[in-house]
Motif scaffolding. Structure first.
Motif, short mmCIF file in Angstrom:
data_model
loop_
_atom_site.label_atom_id
_atom_site.label_comp_id
_atom_site.label_asym_id
_atom_site.label_seq_id
_atom_site.Cartn_x
_atom_site.Cartn_y
_atom_site.Cartn_z
N ASP A 24 0.41 -1.33 0.18
CA ASP A 24 0.06 -0.02 0.46
C ASP A 24 1.09 1.30 0.20
O ASP A 24 0.73 2.25 -0.49
CB ASP A 24 -1.16 -0.20 1.28
CG ASP A 24 -2.13 0.86 0.80
OD1 ASP A 24 -2.30 1.26 -0.04
OD2 ASP A 24 -2.65 1.16 1.82
N GLY A 78 3.93 0.59 -3.10
CA GLY A 78 3.61 -0.20 -4.32
C GLY A 78 2.78 1.10 -5.35
O GLY A 78 2.74 2.14 -4.55
N ASP A 79 2.96 0.56 -6.41
CA ASP A 79 1.64 1.40 -6.92
C ASP A 79 0.39 1.58 -7.48
O ASP A 79 -0.46 -0.13 -6.53
CB ASP A 79 1.96 1.66 -8.89
CG ASP A 79 2.42 0.33 -9.16
OD1 ASP A 79 1.36 -0.70 -9.00
OD2 ASP A 79 3.63 0.72 -9.72
N GLU A 80 -0.87 1.80 -7.86
CA GLU A 80 -2.46 1.40 -7.86
C GLU A 80 -2.47 -0.24 -8.70
O GLU A 80 -3.23 -0.37 -8.19
CB GLU A 80 -3.13 2.57 -8.90
CG GLU A 80 -4.26 2.53 -8.90
CD GLU A 80 -4.75 2.99 -7.28
OE1 GLU A 80 -5.67 2.60 -7.02
OE2 GLU A 80 -3.45 4.14 -6.84
N SER A 81 -1.42 -0.56 -9.23
CA SER A 81 -2.03 -1.61 -9.58
C SER A 81 -1.80 -2.97 -8.53
O SER A 81 -2.55 -3.63 -8.65
CB SER A 81 -1.28 -2.21 -10.55
OG SER A 81 0.40 -1.83 -10.21
N ASP A 82 -0.87 -2.33 -7.27
CA ASP A 82 -0.89 -3.04 -5.83
C ASP A 82 -2.06 -3.13 -5.40
O ASP A 82 -1.79 -3.98 -4.28
CB ASP A 82 0.60 -3.16 -5.35
CG ASP A 82 2.04 -3.02 -6.71
OD1 ASP A 82 2.03 -4.31 -7.15
OD2 ASP A 82 2.32 -2.17 -6.52
N ARG A 83 -2.76 -2.91 -5.36
CA ARG A 83 -3.97 -2.40 -4.56
C ARG A 83 -5.04 -3.94 -4.04
O ARG A 83 -5.40 -3.35 -3.07
CB ARG A 83 -4.80 -1.22 -4.54
CG ARG A 83 -3.91 0.25 -4.38
CD ARG A 83 -4.06 0.26 -2.91
NE ARG A 83 -5.36 0.26 -2.33
CZ ARG A 83 -5.59 0.36 -1.19
NH1 ARG A 83 -4.25 0.21 0.00
NH2 ARG A 83 -6.47 0.22 -0.71
N SER A 107 -3.37 -8.07 -10.44
CA SER A 107 -2.04 -7.95 -11.14
C SER A 107 -1.21 -9.27 -11.19
O SER A 107 -0.42 -9.85 -10.33
CB SER A 107 -1.26 -6.36 -11.29
OG SER A 107 -0.63 -6.17 -11.59
N SER A 133 2.32 -7.65 -9.52
CA SER A 133 2.36 -8.07 -8.17
C SER A 133 1.83 -9.47 -7.62
O SER A 133 2.86 -10.15 -7.36
CB SER A 133 0.22 -7.44 -7.34
OG SER A 133 -0.11 -6.79 -8.04
#
Length: 303
Positions: A38, A41-46, A207, A210
């Motif tokens: 969180d 990472g970036d948004e793709s890791d959410r 992702s 991820s």
């Protein structure tokens, strides 16, 4: 030479404590990994991060009842947190591992609850306006990162605390090494990442990058766990012979082979089982993590 702590009386811990150690490790490890994804990472890791929060909340939710049921007087559990005076002030004994642990579990539970609700709101599973607005505001500001890091610190505490708690007792095996905290925290990371991989395996919103990151992390953590277990055995010295003579087969087959070596083989050679390799490796790692706690707790109980 036998351990010089054999004269002590066993705490008579039951399977409730083994389960508490297991679920507590998963809760702390899952939250820590989720928070790291969180924050860094970036948004793709959410999506993967939310899975970690989804795991941490129910896992820590069962920890309290397991500890309470194991008490000789379960109805008096609140004395661990609140003074029995006319004014119910908080009870915190910084010199008492039990008191520190009770408060650590309570505070971590609060972080896990808030993050769980935030993850539900983010996915639209909670549509109540105030919670949605609060969650969006927190996500946009720096508060989210600070909250995640503090929560991750308490998650790390819970994951390692159980091993440290054993080491400060006067019981044989537990008191004969200072490395149980290291062993438990690496096992917590291994079981948590395994469960996150298991749940993320079939989710389309997670992702692939991820999953690959978590897969690599899981491999490294299992290797560190293997080293930590070897260090624990070495640090026990001559006591290790007595420990392994009674529990060595279960430790070797249940933890080393089932919980570490077979999952590593499935990660490194995924074609062995095709699409079932990752789920199978995750299940084996979880079994090994549970058996590790059985061996550590019950081996000293029987002395």
């Amino acid at each position: 030479m036998p351990s010089d702590t054999y004269f002590t009386v066993a705490p008579e811990w039951t399977w409730y404590i083994v389960l508490y150690f297991f679920f507590g490790g998963i809760a702390g490890g899952s939250y820590f990994l989720a928070a790291m994804l969180d924050v860094f990472g970036d948004e793709s890791d959410r999506p993967l991060s939310r899975i970690g929060y989804y795991i941490a909340f129910p896992a820590v939710l069962v920890c309290g009842p397991l500890l309470i049921i194991d008490l000789n007087r379960p109805e008096r559990f609140w004395h661990m947190l609140i003074q029995s005076n006319r004014i119910p002030l908080p009870m915190f004994k910084y010199w008492s591992p039990m008191s520190v642990g009770a408060w650590g579990l309570t505070v971590f539970g609060a972080f896990a609850t808030v993050s769980f609700i935030g993850a539900l709101a983010e996915e639209g599973k909670i549509r109540w306006g105030p919670i949605q607005s609060l969650n969006r505001g927190v996500r946009r500001g720096r508060l989210s990162g600070v909250f995640g890091l503090v929560g991750a610190a308490f998650g790390f505490f819970l994951a390692s605390y159980t091993g440290v708690l054993l080491a400060v007792t006067n019981r044989p095996i537990w008191a004969d090494t200072t490395l149980l905290g290291l062993l438990f925290v690496t096992s917590a990371a291994s079981t948590a990442s395994a469960l996150m991989l298991l749940l993320a395996h079939r989710r389309r919103d997670v992702s692939p990058d991820s999953i690959r990151w978590l897969d690599r992390l899981d491999n490294r953590v299992m290797l560190v766990e293997l080293v930590a277990l070897a260090l624990v055995i070495v640090s026990l010295g001559s006591v290790a012979r007595e420990w392994l003579s009674a529990w060595g087969v279960l430790l070797a087959l249940g933890v080393v082979v089932t919980g570490i070596l077979l999952p590593l083989a499935l990660h490194w050679r995924p074609r062995l089982l095709g699409g079932a390799s990752i789920p199978a490796a995750a299940v084996l790692a979880l079994i090994g993590g549970f058996i590790l706690r059985v061996v550590v707790v019950m081996s000293s109980e029987g002395v």
